[in-house]
Design a protein around this motif. Structure first.
Motif, PDB file in Angstrom:
ATOM      1  N   ASP A 167      50.166 -10.423  48.079  1.00 56.64           N
ATOM      2  CA  ASP A 167      48.804 -10.820  46.976  1.00 56.64           C
ATOM      3  C   ASP A 167      48.325 -11.522  47.965  1.00 56.64           C
ATOM      4  OD1 ASP A 167      47.774  -8.983  44.884  1.00 56.64           O
ATOM      5  OD2 ASP A 167      49.508  -8.614  44.532  1.00 56.64           O
ATOM      6  N   GLY A 168      46.891 -11.769  47.886  1.00 56.63           N
ATOM      7  CA  GLY A 168      46.099 -12.602  47.892  1.00 56.63           C
ATOM      8  C   GLY A 168      45.413 -13.974  46.991  1.00 56.63           C
ATOM      9  N   SER A 169      43.729 -13.949  47.179  1.00 55.99           N
ATOM     10  CA  SER A 169      43.413 -14.486  46.460  1.00 55.99           C
ATOM     11  C   SER A 169      41.841 -14.005  45.749  1.00 55.99           C
ATOM     12  CB  SER A 169      43.171 -16.090  46.787  1.00 55.99           C
ATOM     13  OG  SER A 169      43.519 -16.773  46.780  1.00 55.99           O
ATOM     14  N   ALA A 170      41.503 -14.268  44.478  1.00 58.75           N
ATOM     15  CA  ALA A 170      40.834 -13.135  43.659  1.00 58.75           C
ATOM     16  C   ALA A 170      39.170 -13.958  44.099  1.00 58.75           C
ATOM     17  CB  ALA A 170      40.833 -12.626  42.369  1.00 58.75           C
ATOM     18  N   PRO A 171      38.085 -13.515  44.727  1.00 54.39           N
ATOM     19  CA  PRO A 171      36.673 -14.112  44.381  1.00 54.39           C
ATOM     20  C   PRO A 171      36.336 -14.134  43.576  1.00 54.39           C
ATOM     21  CG  PRO A 171      36.841 -11.872  44.971  1.00 54.39           C
ATOM     22  CD  PRO A 171      37.877 -12.004  45.245  1.00 54.39           C
ATOM     23  N   ALA A 172      35.457 -14.831  43.292  1.00 52.25           N
ATOM     24  CA  ALA A 172      34.453 -15.896  41.752  1.00 52.25           C
ATOM     25  C   ALA A 172      34.568 -14.128  41.236  1.00 52.25           C
ATOM     26  CB  ALA A 172      33.429 -16.144  42.402  1.00 52.25           C
ATOM     27  N   LEU A 173      33.275 -13.393  40.830  1.00 54.35           N
ATOM     28  CA  LEU A 173      33.688 -12.552  40.358  1.00 54.35           C
ATOM     29  C   LEU A 173      34.575 -11.304  39.576  1.00 54.35           C
ATOM     30  CD1 LEU A 173      30.498 -11.193  41.691  1.00 54.35           C
ATOM     31  CD2 LEU A 173      30.265 -12.927  39.282  1.00 54.35           C
ATOM     32  N   LEU A 174      35.145 -11.363  40.288  1.00 53.08           N
ATOM     33  CA  LEU A 174      37.173 -10.228  40.079  1.00 53.08           C
ATOM     34  C   LEU A 174      37.860 -11.122  39.473  1.00 53.08           C
ATOM     35  CD1 LEU A 174      37.101  -7.338  42.979  1.00 53.08           C
ATOM     36  CD2 LEU A 174      36.109  -7.399  41.239  1.00 53.08           C
ATOM     37  N   ARG A 175      37.916 -12.690  39.771  1.00 53.92           N
ATOM     38  CA  ARG A 175      39.017 -13.753  39.313  1.00 53.92           C
ATOM     39  C   ARG A 175      39.140 -13.147  37.989  1.00 53.92           C
ATOM     40  NH1 ARG A 175      41.192 -17.902  41.449  1.00 53.92           N
ATOM     41  NH2 ARG A 175      40.339 -17.776  43.487  1.00 53.92           N
ATOM     42  N   GLN A 176      37.536 -12.025  36.776  1.00 54.04           N
ATOM     43  CA  GLN A 176      37.192 -12.879  35.506  1.00 54.04           C
ATOM     44  C   GLN A 176      38.420 -11.409  35.305  1.00 54.04           C
ATOM     45  OE1 GLN A 176      33.385 -12.727  34.715  1.00 54.04           O
ATOM     46  NE2 GLN A 176      32.874 -13.529  36.226  1.00 54.04           N
ATOM     47  N   ASP A 181      45.565 -16.334  42.746  1.00 54.98           N
ATOM     48  CA  ASP A 181      45.660 -17.406  43.950  1.00 54.98           C
ATOM     49  C   ASP A 181      46.085 -17.707  44.881  1.00 54.98           C
ATOM     50  OD1 ASP A 181      42.912 -18.262  42.106  1.00 54.98           O
ATOM     51  OD2 ASP A 181      44.530 -19.488  40.973  1.00 54.98           O
ATOM     52  N   GLY A 182      46.387 -18.056  45.906  1.00 64.60           N
ATOM     53  CA  GLY A 182      46.965 -18.712  47.188  1.00 64.60           C
ATOM     54  C   GLY A 182      47.111 -17.130  47.816  1.00 64.60           C
ATOM     55  N   LEU A 183      48.250 -17.127  48.867  1.00 64.84           N
ATOM     56  CA  LEU A 183      48.670 -16.613  49.722  1.00 64.84           C
ATOM     57  C   LEU A 183      50.022 -16.140  49.426  1.00 64.84           C
ATOM     58  CD1 LEU A 183      46.757 -14.261  51.617  1.00 64.84           C
ATOM     59  CD2 LEU A 183      47.362 -16.205  53.111  1.00 64.84           C
ATOM     60  N   SER A 213      59.504 -19.353  37.159  1.00 65.88           N
ATOM     61  CA  SER A 213      59.211 -20.949  37.190  1.00 65.88           C
ATOM     62  C   SER A 213      58.678 -22.042  38.423  1.00 65.88           C
ATOM     63  CB  SER A 213      61.112 -22.175  36.661  1.00 65.88           C
ATOM     64  OG  SER A 213      61.711 -21.301  37.708  1.00 65.88           O
ATOM     65  N   THR A 214      58.238 -20.936  39.241  1.00 65.15           N
ATOM     66  CA  THR A 214      58.068 -21.542  40.558  1.00 65.15           C
ATOM     67  C   THR A 214      56.853 -22.282  40.633  1.00 65.15           C
ATOM     68  OG1 THR A 214      57.554 -20.999  42.768  1.00 65.15           O
ATOM     69  CG2 THR A 214      57.213 -19.482  41.330  1.00 65.15           C
ATOM     70  N   THR A 215      56.965 -23.386  41.349  1.00 67.16           N
ATOM     71  CA  THR A 215      55.852 -24.287  41.261  1.00 67.16           C
ATOM     72  C   THR A 215      55.001 -24.221  42.969  1.00 67.16           C
ATOM     73  OG1 THR A 215      57.610 -26.086  43.091  1.00 67.16           O
ATOM     74  CG2 THR A 215      57.292 -26.483  40.654  1.00 67.16           C
ATOM     75  N   VAL A 216      55.459 -22.716  43.376  1.00 65.39           N
ATOM     76  CA  VAL A 216      54.926 -22.436  44.324  1.00 65.39           C
ATOM     77  C   VAL A 216      54.367 -21.249  44.507  1.00 65.39           C
ATOM     78  CG1 VAL A 216      55.849 -23.838  46.873  1.00 65.39           C
ATOM     79  CG2 VAL A 216      56.669 -22.211  46.212  1.00 65.39           C
ATOM     80  N   ALA A 217      52.695 -20.963  44.792  1.00 67.43           N
ATOM     81  CA  ALA A 217      52.253 -19.857  44.671  1.00 67.43           C
ATOM     82  C   ALA A 217      52.549 -18.863  42.772  1.00 67.43           C
ATOM     83  CB  ALA A 217      53.045 -18.385  45.529  1.00 67.43           C
ATOM     84  N   GLY A 219      49.936 -18.281  40.629  1.00 70.11           N
ATOM     85  CA  GLY A 219      49.323 -18.273  40.225  1.00 70.11           C
ATOM     86  C   GLY A 219      49.015 -16.660  41.321  1.00 70.11           C
ATOM     87  N   ASN A 220      49.704 -16.859  42.244  1.00 72.51           N
ATOM     88  CA  ASN A 220      49.764 -15.548  43.306  1.00 72.51           C
ATOM     89  C   ASN A 220      50.069 -14.799  42.134  1.00 72.51           C
ATOM     90  OD1 ASN A 220      50.685 -13.302  45.000  1.00 72.51           O
ATOM     91  ND2 ASN A 220      49.322 -14.652  45.829  1.00 72.51           N
ATOM     92  N   ALA A 221      49.045 -12.839  41.948  1.00 74.44           N
ATOM     93  CA  ALA A 221      49.513 -12.326  41.424  1.00 74.44           C
ATOM     94  C   ALA A 221      51.212 -11.267  41.745  1.00 74.44           C
ATOM     95  CB  ALA A 221      48.845 -10.665  41.461  1.00 74.44           C
ATOM     96  N   MET A 222      51.826 -11.862  43.119  1.00 80.03           N
ATOM     97  CA  MET A 222      52.699 -11.560  43.554  1.00 80.03           C
ATOM     98  C   MET A 222      54.086 -12.261  43.393  1.00 80.03           C
ATOM     99  SD  MET A 222      54.313  -8.561  43.953  1.00 80.03           S
ATOM    100  CE  MET A 222      52.906  -7.706  44.821  1.00 80.03           C
ATOM    101  N   ALA A 223      53.491 -13.357  42.635  1.00 84.65           N
ATOM    102  CA  ALA A 223      54.826 -14.818  42.017  1.00 84.65           C
ATOM    103  C   ALA A 223      55.676 -13.679  41.646  1.00 84.65           C
ATOM    104  CB  ALA A 223      54.057 -15.796  42.392  1.00 84.65           C
ATOM    105  N   PRO A 224      55.553 -13.141  40.434  1.00 91.14           N
ATOM    106  CA  PRO A 224      56.792 -12.650  39.592  1.00 91.14           C
ATOM    107  C   PRO A 224      58.497 -12.436  40.964  1.00 91.14           C
ATOM    108  CG  PRO A 224      54.777 -12.160  39.127  1.00 91.14           C
ATOM    109  CD  PRO A 224      54.802 -12.797  40.270  1.00 91.14           C
TER     110      PRO A 224
END
Length: 256
Positions: A167-176, A181-183, A213-217, A219-224
């Motif tokens: 997954d990647g970052s969401a831009p301003a509008l779709l972020r809502q 976040d991040g890549l 509990s990761t400290t990297v990525a 906010g990324n949607a695939m971080a789980p």
């Protein structure tokens, strides 16, 4: 009726995060030994020619970088592997640009951006770049759903399967409505269990997975998916992944 346990061997691992742009760098990061130079801003999968790398969206690049690394780690020819690509949102930057263009100047819609907006864009780039005629599946889902799909393909006769989550970052509008976040890209080549190879066994259950509990990525949607990679790196015996509302995927791990 007795459910059949889904079990597989892990033949190869690939991972890309800006703070740790390889599986080796991620393990070093967890061990607290990451060199300062082991950071990156954008993946550059060698599988793509330079002009394609320039045009491809970041989500495609990170998926292909992780996929190529996992295949190399497994010693598998990418062209021989069926593949499962799973992403929560696809490329939101392109989606937002297309929506804005349709709302303001629809005749100026870019065919190239539309081509890159489809959810199977990464799978398409992958199969074309490596010349694969094997099946490729693209899911809009959590990593656990992709893992189940890959394991089901193994259980029904595939000799090995490539699984890629990104997954990647969401831009301003779709972020809502789609915060990410991040890549981040991670990939596994799954095959039959074999001596000396990490092995995983899956079971679905009711419950809620703890937040990663990761400290990297973070906010990324695939971080789980990262707790699974961390468990592999640390030699942990089990991990729980989110698998939809009120459901979890328990992954039991045996290390060699």
């Amino acid at each position: 009726m007795t459910a059949t346990a889904l079990t597989a061997g892990i033949e190869g691992v690939g991972l890309w995060i800006a703070q740790a742009p390889s599986w080796a760098a991620y393990r070093a990061l967890l061990a607290g030994t990451t060199p300062a130079a082991e950071t990156a801003t954008r993946p550059a999968p060698a599988l793509l020619p330079p002009n394609e790398r320039r045009r491809a969206p970041d989500t495609v690049l990170v998926a292909l970088e992780a996929a190529q690394a996992a295949c190399a780690d497994a010693g598998r020819d990418p062209a021989t592997l069926p593949s499962v690509f799973v992403s929560t949102y696809g490329d939101l930057a392109i989606t937002e640009h297309l929506c804005q263009t349709l709302a303001t100047a629809p005749r100026e819609l870019s065919p190239t951006r539309f081509h890159n907006s489809v959810h199977n864009a990464a799978a398409g780039y992958w199969t074309i770049a490596c010349g694969a005629a094997t099946p490729a599946t693209a899911l809009s889902a959590e990593f656990a759903m992709g893992l189940l799909e890959a394991m089901a393909q193994l259980a029904t006769g595939a000799p090995a399967v490539l699984l890629v989550g990104y997954d990647g970052s969401a831009p301003a509008l779709l972020r809502q409505v789609a915060p990410t976040d991040g890549l981040l890209g991670g990939a596994l080549v799954l095959g039959p269990p074999a001596p000396g190879r990490p092995r995983l066994t899956l079971s679905l259950d009711d419950g809620e997975a703890p937040p990663p509990s990761t400290t990297v990525a973070a906010g990324n949607a695939m971080a789980p998916m990262l707790p699974l990679f961390e468990a592999l790196a640390r030699g942990a015996p089990a991990v729980v992944l989110p698998a939809g509302p009120g459901r979890v995927l328990r992954v039991e791990l045996a290390h060699g």
